[in-house]
Design an enzyme around this catalytic site. Structure first.
Site, PDB file in Angstrom:
ATOM      1  N   LYS A 124     -11.164  20.203 -46.130  1.00 55.57           N
ATOM      2  CA  LYS A 124     -11.979  20.557 -44.966  1.00 55.57           C
ATOM      3  C   LYS A 124     -11.429  19.787 -43.764  1.00 55.57           C
ATOM      4  CE  LYS A 124     -16.817  21.101 -43.598  1.00 55.57           C
ATOM      5  NZ  LYS A 124     -18.199  20.990 -44.092  1.00 55.57           N
ATOM      6  N   ASP A 136     -10.735  24.379 -33.609  1.00 53.45           N
ATOM      7  CA  ASP A 136      -9.423  23.828 -33.946  1.00 53.45           C
ATOM      8  C   ASP A 136      -9.115  23.676 -35.435  1.00 53.45           C
ATOM      9  OD1 ASP A 136     -11.161  21.823 -34.566  1.00 53.45           O
ATOM     10  OD2 ASP A 136     -10.421  20.392 -33.086  1.00 53.45           O
ATOM     11  N   GLY A 137     -10.114  23.947 -36.288  1.00 56.63           N
ATOM     12  CA  GLY A 137      -9.857  23.819 -37.723  1.00 56.63           C
ATOM     13  C   GLY A 137      -9.820  22.385 -38.218  1.00 56.63           C
ATOM     14  N   ARG A 194     -12.956  18.664 -51.084  1.00 53.11           N
ATOM     15  CA  ARG A 194     -14.143  18.890 -51.897  1.00 53.11           C
ATOM     16  C   ARG A 194     -13.786  19.711 -53.125  1.00 53.11           C
ATOM     17  NH1 ARG A 194     -17.925  22.235 -47.582  1.00 53.11           N
ATOM     18  NH2 ARG A 194     -16.462  23.959 -47.303  1.00 53.11           N
ATOM     19  N   ARG A 201     -19.940  32.050 -51.354  1.00 54.28           N
ATOM     20  CA  ARG A 201     -21.250  31.930 -50.694  1.00 54.28           C
ATOM     21  C   ARG A 201     -21.952  33.287 -50.661  1.00 54.28           C
ATOM     22  NH1 ARG A 201     -19.663  27.792 -46.787  1.00 54.28           N
ATOM     23  NH2 ARG A 201     -17.803  26.871 -47.717  1.00 54.28           N
ATOM     24  N   ASP A 271     -24.191  31.741 -44.945  1.00 57.44           N
ATOM     25  CA  ASP A 271     -22.795  31.358 -45.230  1.00 57.44           C
ATOM     26  C   ASP A 271     -22.723  29.945 -45.792  1.00 57.44           C
ATOM     27  OD1 ASP A 271     -23.644  30.941 -42.425  1.00 57.44           O
ATOM     28  OD2 ASP A 271     -21.799  29.785 -42.289  1.00 57.44           O
ATOM     29  N   ASN A 272     -23.849  29.246 -45.798  1.00 56.47           N
ATOM     30  CA  ASN A 272     -23.887  27.897 -46.363  1.00 56.47           C
ATOM     31  C   ASN A 272     -24.684  27.860 -47.664  1.00 56.47           C
ATOM     32  OD1 ASN A 272     -22.367  26.957 -44.220  1.00 56.47           O
ATOM     33  ND2 ASN A 272     -24.127  26.283 -43.030  1.00 56.47           N
ATOM     34  N   ASP A 281     -21.707  22.517 -47.907  1.00 56.09           N
ATOM     35  CA  ASP A 281     -21.552  22.399 -46.457  1.00 56.09           C
ATOM     36  C   ASP A 281     -22.483  21.346 -45.854  1.00 56.09           C
ATOM     37  OD1 ASP A 281     -19.452  24.067 -46.299  1.00 56.09           O
ATOM     38  OD2 ASP A 281     -20.373  25.527 -44.970  1.00 56.09           O
TER      39      ASP A 281
HETATM   40  P1  AMP Z   1     -20.802  25.580 -40.260  1.00 57.26           P
HETATM   41  O1  AMP Z   1     -21.939  25.611 -39.298  1.00 57.26           O
HETATM   42  O2  AMP Z   1     -20.074  24.244 -40.321  1.00 57.26           O
HETATM   43  O3  AMP Z   1     -21.140  26.100 -41.599  1.00 57.26           O
HETATM   44  O4  AMP Z   1     -19.697  26.547 -39.648  1.00 57.26           O
HETATM   45  C1  AMP Z   1     -19.915  27.887 -39.291  1.00 57.26           C
HETATM   46  C2  AMP Z   1     -18.589  28.578 -39.122  1.00 57.26           C
HETATM   47  O5  AMP Z   1     -17.817  27.924 -38.104  1.00 57.26           O
HETATM   48  C3  AMP Z   1     -17.711  28.574 -40.369  1.00 57.26           C
HETATM   49  O6  AMP Z   1     -17.019  29.790 -40.391  1.00 57.26           O
HETATM   50  C4  AMP Z   1     -16.802  27.410 -40.119  1.00 57.26           C
HETATM   51  O7  AMP Z   1     -15.620  27.499 -40.862  1.00 57.26           O
HETATM   52  C5  AMP Z   1     -16.567  27.503 -38.618  1.00 57.26           C
HETATM   53  N1  AMP Z   1     -16.180  26.217 -38.015  1.00 57.26           N
HETATM   54  C6  AMP Z   1     -16.970  25.132 -37.840  1.00 57.26           C
HETATM   55  N2  AMP Z   1     -16.288  24.130 -37.287  1.00 57.26           N
HETATM   56  C7  AMP Z   1     -15.014  24.575 -37.081  1.00 57.26           C
HETATM   57  C8  AMP Z   1     -13.815  24.001 -36.547  1.00 57.26           C
HETATM   58  N3  AMP Z   1     -13.765  22.754 -36.087  1.00 57.26           N
HETATM   59  N4  AMP Z   1     -12.715  24.778 -36.524  1.00 57.26           N
HETATM   60  C9  AMP Z   1     -12.747  26.025 -36.981  1.00 57.26           C
HETATM   61  N5  AMP Z   1     -13.825  26.623 -37.482  1.00 57.26           N
HETATM   62  C10 AMP Z   1     -14.947  25.916 -37.548  1.00 57.26           C
HETATM   63 MG    MG Z   2     -20.474  26.536 -43.262  1.00 52.44          MG
END
Ligand code: AMP
Ligand code: MG
Length: 519
Positions: A124, A136-137, A194, A201, A271-272, A281
């Protein structure tokens, strides 16, 4: 490093997008995209979980190998790894959000250990994927410490969860606006690896259905059943029906556990939600301190409180209804889908009921117990009492000589304690009378209570202190916390400092009482 045995069924058996094209986009007719981790400047292993290493068949020698940080920092792949990002959608805060996908998670592959157990490894924060949208991933140290510690803490509390193998500092900076208020700053970057049997999901099923791609949905359903639910029997339809019911059952059990220990996930979007009923998550989650059913750690949810502590059982139900909608096209017996809702409700009340009985130290709950149990929760709320300390110390009440003394450390405010003193005293009389009915020997009652009421949870302020120290290059507290949280039900008197209620300075401090999704 000792080689791992990879058997990457997800990418081998399901349609994927192998363009190798990273730019954000909508991905159709595929359940995953081929990706590569983006290298980082200077990966260093900060901490690892010895139990998870053992699950994979690794020893301390493998962990100490210089390649370990390179691999789990995203600079190298092990033989057999085939990185991919999954394509999924989801309902976020009650509305359909369309395609989301692994925006900063990358699965490296599925290992099969000596016992035949399948463990998928996922980084992650290893860089952008086609699902990164405008982000930015990457991941920052604070959120990675939180994910690492909480995954392991939850496991040791006996709660179904994804695990964490490692936490690697990348040596790169990551730009984040922590509270979305125009104060962006560079923070240290980190990557968690992880580990879970599957990271699928609810949203992986919702997306193909939303696009009318029922063929793709069907492939994913039957794959999941075959790989992750091999115990199910019967023909295809029978298996699909039992599978949905089992997801409902597991989700109910998971959420009952959250409620037992005062865990608030904070972002229960579909999605979580894991298809295996695992907690997944770890973002702006938190632990109840003073008991308050309306409490949410997530600042994004401060207004609506959709995902506050007390709502979690209802949201689990709502999310399962979204999964049910997604599965309608491939489950012909509509009654099965409706039965899932009932099974969820029944499982939740039975499981949580048993937990409540154990928390209060009685053999079994009956309807007659409702008034004094509700009375306890009402008083916990009104008098600002720490949930974890209250239940743990409740086991210390001496039936021969009952006083509120053992509970005093759980109160946050002396004035509120005094204000509700009388109410607590009459509650204690009722409670002790009820305990006497059961005639459980004191030692047995205490042991039963202490097995469900942890002494140690990952208190919000403790996680923040470990983060602050780690950001200054000191991993001592991180290591010590992991060590303590490995035995959360043991008294560990030498570690009493980690069981203390939230100090006043942490009441309104960022990271301690309020968290954002920024990570
Ligand atoms: P989350 O709220 O963390 O479950 O994220 C919701 C969505 O946003 C998921 O598709 C994540 O992969 C994406 N996401 C969250 N943070 C980032 C990040 N820094 N870079 C790219 N995608 C993100
Ligand atoms: Mg998520």
């Amino acid at each position: 490093m000792h080689p791992l045995n990879f058997d990457n069924r997800f990418v081998r058996e399901l349609p994927g997008d192998t363009d190798g094209f990273k730019l954000p986009r909508q991905v159709h007719n595929a359940l995953w995209s081929e990706v590569q981790p983006t290298p980082v400047a200077d990966p260093h292993l900060l901490i690892h979980s010895p139990e998870v290493a053992t699950l994979l068949g690794w020893t301390e020698t493998d962990i100490k190998h210089p390649d370990f940080a390179q691999v789990f920092g995203g600079n190298q792949l092990l033989e057999g790894m085939q990185p991919y990002a999954a394509c999924y959608g989801g309902h976020q805060f009650g509305g359909w959000a369309g395609q989301l996908g692994d925006g900063r998670a990358m699965s490296l592959g599925e290992t099969v250990n000596a016992n035949g157990e399948r463990w998928e490894l996922q980084l992650k924060g290893a860089g952008p994927t086609p699902y990164s949208r405008r982000a930015d991933g990457r991941a920052v140290l604070r959120s990675s410490v939180r994910e690492f510690l909480c995954s392991e803490a939850m496991h040791h509390l006996g709660i179904p969860t994804t695990r964490a193998l490692s936490l690697v500092a990348t040596g790169d900076g990551v730009l984040r606006d922590m509270f979305y208020d125009g104060h962006a700053a560079i923070e240290p970057g980190a990557i968690v690896c992880r580990v879970a049997p599957s990271f699928i999901r609810f949203g992986n099923f919702e997306l193909p259905t939303s696009r009318g791609d029922i063929g793709l949905l069907e492939q994913l359903v039957d794959f999941t059943i075959d790989r992750d639910y091999p115990e199910l029997q019967g023909d295809t339809q029978a298996k699909r029906g039992q599978w949905f019911l089992e997801i409902c059952r597991r989700t109910a059990v998971m959420i009952a556990h959250w409620m037992r220990v005062g865990f608030v996930h904070g972002v229960m979007n579909t999605d979580n939600m894991s298809i295996l009923g695992l907690t997944i998550d770890y973002g702006p989650y938190g632990w109840l301190e003073d008991y308050d059913p309306m409490w949410t750690p997530n600042t994004t949810d401060a207004q609506g409180k959709r995902y506050c502590y007390g709502q979690q059982p209802y949201i689990g139900h709502w999310n399962l209804a979204r999964l049910r909608d997604a599965l309608k096209p491939v489950i012909s017996d509509a009654s099965v889908l409706e039965a899932g809702s009932q099974l969820y409700a029944d499982t939740y009340s039975a499981t949580f009921g048993e937990m409540l009985a154990a928390k209060f130290g009685i053999r079994e709950l009956s309807d007659e117990d409702a008034p004094w149990i509700n009375g306890a929760f009402e008083l916990l709320h009104k008098a600002e009492v720490d949930m974890t300390l209250f239940f743990r110390n409740l086991a210390e009440i001496d039936l021969q000589n009952p006083t509120l003394e053992p509970l005093h450390p759980a109160f946050y405010r002396d004035d509120l304690r005094q204000e509700h003193q009388q109410a607590w005293e009459s509650w204690l009389v009722q409670y002790c009378q009820r305990l006497q009915q059961d005639e459980l020997p004191a030692a047995e009652r205490r042991a039963r209570m202490n097995a469900v009421n942890p002494r140690f949870v990952l208190r919000n302020y403790l996680a923040q202190q470990a983060i602050d120290q780690a950001a200054n290059g000191d991993n001592g507290m991180l290591q010590e916390l992991l060590e303590v949280l490995r035995r959360p039900y043991d008294e560990q008197p030498a570690k009493a400092v980690f069981a203390e209620k939230r100090p006043e300075w942490a009441r309104h401090k960022a990271g301690c009482s309020m968290l954002s999704c920024s990570s």
